[in-house]
Design an enzyme around this catalytic site. Structure first.
Site, short mmCIF file in Angstrom:
data_model
loop_
_atom_site.label_atom_id
_atom_site.label_comp_id
_atom_site.label_asym_id
_atom_site.label_seq_id
_atom_site.Cartn_x
_atom_site.Cartn_y
_atom_site.Cartn_z
N ARG A 105 77.62 63.98 -13.08
CA ARG A 105 76.46 63.16 -12.70
C ARG A 105 76.44 61.92 -13.55
O ARG A 105 76.37 62.01 -14.77
CB ARG A 105 75.17 63.95 -12.96
CG ARG A 105 74.69 64.72 -11.78
CD ARG A 105 73.20 64.97 -11.83
NE ARG A 105 72.79 66.00 -12.77
CZ ARG A 105 71.55 66.47 -12.85
NH1 ARG A 105 70.62 66.00 -12.05
NH2 ARG A 105 71.24 67.38 -13.73
N THR A 109 72.53 56.57 -12.73
CA THR A 109 72.22 56.58 -11.29
C THR A 109 72.01 57.99 -10.75
O THR A 109 71.49 58.16 -9.65
CB THR A 109 73.39 55.96 -10.49
OG1 THR A 109 74.54 56.80 -10.67
CG2 THR A 109 73.70 54.56 -10.95
N ASP A 201 69.78 74.67 -18.09
CA ASP A 201 71.08 74.12 -17.72
C ASP A 201 72.06 75.27 -17.52
O ASP A 201 72.44 75.96 -18.48
CB ASP A 201 71.57 73.18 -18.83
CG ASP A 201 72.84 72.45 -18.40
OD1 ASP A 201 73.85 73.13 -18.12
OD2 ASP A 201 72.82 71.22 -18.31
N ASP A 204 75.40 75.13 -19.58
CA ASP A 204 75.20 75.44 -21.00
C ASP A 204 74.95 76.92 -21.20
O ASP A 204 75.42 77.52 -22.18
CB ASP A 204 74.03 74.64 -21.56
CG ASP A 204 74.43 73.21 -21.91
OD1 ASP A 204 75.63 72.93 -22.00
OD2 ASP A 204 73.52 72.38 -22.08
N1 URA Z 1 71.55 71.78 -13.12
C1 URA Z 1 71.20 72.81 -13.94
O1 URA Z 1 72.05 73.41 -14.60
N2 URA Z 1 69.90 73.15 -14.01
C2 URA Z 1 68.95 72.54 -13.30
O2 URA Z 1 67.79 72.91 -13.40
C3 URA Z 1 69.34 71.47 -12.46
C4 URA Z 1 70.65 71.10 -12.39
#
Ligand code: URA
Length: 210
Positions: A105, A109, A201, A204
């Site tokens: 990502r 943007t 995440d 992670d």
């Molecule tokens: N990606 C993730 O890992 N968690 C989210 O909440 C959104 C995108």
């Protein structure tokens, strides 16, 4: 194929998803639960894949049975969090092929930028299952599927664990022919495009990189 998401609300999936969401769940437990959920989701996701007849001998007689052609299936995780669902899917269909889609990502943007893409040959005969635990803005999913369509696969399905309404809308608008399978539709995105209540995440939490 339907544009309405298939919400896989089997009690086992919901139970494991709740454990996985908890902030105190360890990396090892998170990974194990995600693998287990992947296996359970795989049953529903491949419900309508084609079967072919084969003649076999049981100890008593000859019969015509039916088999999935696992090699025609491609599991395509979007890197890196999609890898967390892969083992569960491969446990159920070990002969499936694996393609990789690398997107990141752009921090300003939020658009998806491709850095890696590798699929098996013969895609026009293959059914692809795209894996990504989180459908948030939908940017990565839309970009991944747009890129995948250039290889002309026979079909594409999209599987996520947790989705946001925004992501479902974006993916459905861009690719109405691609069915979405999700274990939960959460409330909304926050200002950083994280899903609420979500699970944080996913990458992670799978890889312990926080
Ligand atoms: N990606 C993730 O890992 N968690 C989210 O909440 C959104 C995108």
């Amino acid at each position: 194929m339907s544009a309405i998401p298939h919400v896989l609300d089997h009690p086992l999936i919901q139970h494991k998803l709740t454990l996985l969401r908890k902030k105190e769940t360890s990396t090892a437990s998170f990974r194990r639960l995600l693998t287990e959920i992947g296996s359970l989701m795989a049953y529903e996701v491949v419900r309508d894949v084609p079967l072919h007849d084969v003649t076999i001998d049981t100890p008593l007689e000859t019969m015509v049975g039916r088999l999935i052609d696992g090699k025609k299936l491609v599991f395509a995780p979007i890197l890196r969090a999609g890898l967390g669902l892969l083992d569960g899917f491969l446990t159920v269909i070990p002969s499936a092929r694996v393609g990789h889609i690398g997107l990141y990502r752009d921090p300003t943007t939020l658009a998806a930028v491709e850095y890696y893409f590798k699929m098996p040959g013969g895609m026009p005969e293959r059914d692809v299952v795209v894996l990504d635990p989180m459908l948030a803005t939908g940017h990565s999913a839309v970009a991944a599927i747009t890129r995948l369509k250039a290889t002309r696969p026979r079909s594409i399905r999209f599987v996520c664990l947790v989705s946001a309404p925004e992501g479902i809308r974006a993916l459905t608008a861009a690719h109405p022919d691609v069915p979405i399978y999700t274990a939960a539709i959460d409330r909304e995105l926050n200002d950083h495009s994280y899903i609420l209540p979500g699970l944080g995440d996913a990458g992670d939490r799978i890889f312990g990189t926080k």
